[in-house]
Design an enzyme around this catalytic site. Structure first.
Site, mmCIF file in Angstrom:
data_model
loop_
_atom_site.group_PDB
_atom_site.id
_atom_site.type_symbol
_atom_site.label_atom_id
_atom_site.label_comp_id
_atom_site.label_asym_id
_atom_site.label_seq_id
_atom_site.Cartn_x
_atom_site.Cartn_y
_atom_site.Cartn_z
ATOM 1 N N HIS A 155 0.828 -1.209 0.000
ATOM 2 C CA HIS A 155 0.000 0.000 0.000
ATOM 3 C C HIS A 155 0.858 1.254 0.000
ATOM 4 O O HIS A 155 0.544 2.256 0.646
ATOM 5 C CB HIS A 155 -0.943 0.000 1.214
ATOM 6 C CG HIS A 155 -2.253 0.691 0.957
ATOM 7 N ND1 HIS A 155 -3.332 0.045 0.416
ATOM 8 C CD2 HIS A 155 -2.660 1.973 1.157
ATOM 9 C CE1 HIS A 155 -4.341 0.884 0.309
ATOM 10 N NE2 HIS A 155 -3.948 2.073 0.742
ATOM 11 N N ARG A 207 10.273 4.096 -9.772
ATOM 12 C CA ARG A 207 10.420 5.507 -10.090
ATOM 13 C C ARG A 207 11.122 5.762 -11.424
ATOM 14 O O ARG A 207 11.436 6.909 -11.749
ATOM 15 C CB ARG A 207 11.200 6.221 -8.966
ATOM 16 C CG ARG A 207 10.488 6.228 -7.614
ATOM 17 C CD ARG A 207 9.218 7.045 -7.657
ATOM 18 N NE ARG A 207 8.523 7.081 -6.382
ATOM 19 C CZ ARG A 207 7.565 6.240 -6.019
ATOM 20 N NH1 ARG A 207 7.159 5.281 -6.872
ATOM 21 N NH2 ARG A 207 6.977 6.351 -4.850
#
Length: 381
Positions: A279, A316
């Site tokens: 999460h 990323r």
């Protein structure tokens, strides 16, 4: 390819987005739980994975496409579900869903996002997936599932890792704990971000659009918080997933799986895939990173043979995408990077961020002499 050279990396988008989004909203996007250690691990643990180039090897045309649940996507990644997207940037769910559909990558709408099932189905031309926060009442669950059937949602994702709401210090200090509240400080922060404010006036104060049919009209903030706690507090159990499996005949994915024990239960239930995730570091600060959980699960060959194993958390760059595939991920999802994109570039942010990841992944495949995504494990150092 729509790509703004002023923002060639996620770091560039993040810096720009931070200057355009009010602090309370950016803190909601950026924060993790407790001391935010797991949030840092999610990104940093990618650095321990090394890839091996093959410079003298012949290589043909590069193909980044991946087939997933019977559909071919143009790249091996999609946009993660995020709650309250319209708070962080006005109309963000529609921007991202439309961009994803145009570029042939999946967008996942969250139950607690700020656009409705029906609206996102329309703007995505029926391509958007849906992530279900399991309601405490079966009546509500069944109605949401029927709405998904009515719009022919292609994939249902059930979130399993929120038995309680994480303790997120940034949100508490910003006034965005449940119930959310506005203070003189948050109003001042909004005034310092005029584009965000104008867009918010244009598209309206964000709300839980999918849940509107189930809410009483005129709820104040305290009552809204009580509704959310009453409606979604509780564990997702094996029996609850079995009940959904009986109702939902399309592809069914569990998001938040991180252990062998839960993977065994998923296999027994007969779901089609899992998204390994913690999460975004927002629930359990003492947990391992998503990429380390993935590595442990994909080390068992029978899991990969029986289940589509995907990853969410910490990616990323295109290099991180390659690393994820090298250690066994079949597909990947990113949330925060796409919100940085729309925060930085507005309507163009979704397409720019998709193209950014595609460009970075393409260059990496050139560097490693790889033609297809499934060849990444051959380049693991």
């Amino acid at each position: 390819m729509l790509y703004n050279p002023k923002y060639p990396s996620i770091t560039d988008l993040k810096k720009k987005a931070k200057s355009r989004i009010p602090k309370f909203a950016f803190d909601y996007l950026e924060g993790g739980c407790n001391e935010e250690l797991n949030l840092l691990r999610n990104e940093n643990d990618f650095d321990s994975i090394f890839l091996k180039p093959r410079y003298l090897q012949e290589v043909g045309a590069i193909d980044m496409s991946v087939e997933l649940f019977g559909k071919k996507y143009s790249a091996p990644f999609g946009i993660s579900p995020i709650g309250l997207q319209g708070l962080m940037w006005p109309n963000a769910p529609e921007i991202l869903a439309r961009s994803a559909a145009a570029q042939d990558v999946p967008y996942i709408l969250s139950t607690v996002s700020t656009a409705s099932i029906e609206r996102i189905a329309k703007v995505s031309e029926g391509k958007a997936w849906f992530q279900l926060y399991h309601p405490t009442e079966n009546r509500l669950r069944d109605d949401i599932l029927q709405r998904l059937k009515d719009v022919e949602c292609p994939v249902l994702v059930v979130l399993v890792d929120v038995p309680s709401f994480g303790l997120r210090y940034r949100e508490i200090k910003s006034g965005l704990s449940m119930p959310p509240k506005l203070t003189p400080s948050t109003i001042l922060q909004a005034m310092r971000c005029p584009t965000w404010g104008i867009k918010t006036l244009q598209y309206g104060i964000p709300s839980f659009a999918t849940l509107k049919p189930y809410m009483e009209k005129g709820l104040d903030l305290a009552q809204l918080g009580q509704f959310m706690n009453r409606t979604f507090t509780g564990k997702v159990t094996v029996d609850k997933i079995k009940a959904i499996r009986d109702i939902w005949k399309g592809p069914l994915v569990l998001k938040g799986i991180a252990t062998e024990e839960d993977m065994e239960d998923a296999l027994h239930i007969g779901v089609d895939g899992v998204i390994v995730s913690n999460h975004g570091g927002r629930q359990l600060d003492a947990a391992e990173s998503s990429i380390y959980s993935l590595m442990r699960l994909t080390a068992k060959e029978r899991y990969k043979q029986q289940m589509t194993i995907m990853l969410d958390g910490g990616i990323r760059s295109g290099v991180d995408l390659g690393r994820a595939h090298a250690v066994g991920s079949a597909f990947n999802f990113m949330g925060r990077p796409f919100m940085y994109g729309v925060g930085a570039l507005g309507e163009l942010g979704g397409s720019h961020t998709i193209n950014l990841f595609k460009a970075q992944l393409y260059q990496l495949m050139q560097q490693l002499s790889i033609e297809k995504v499934d060849q990444f494990p051959d380049r693991l150092q």
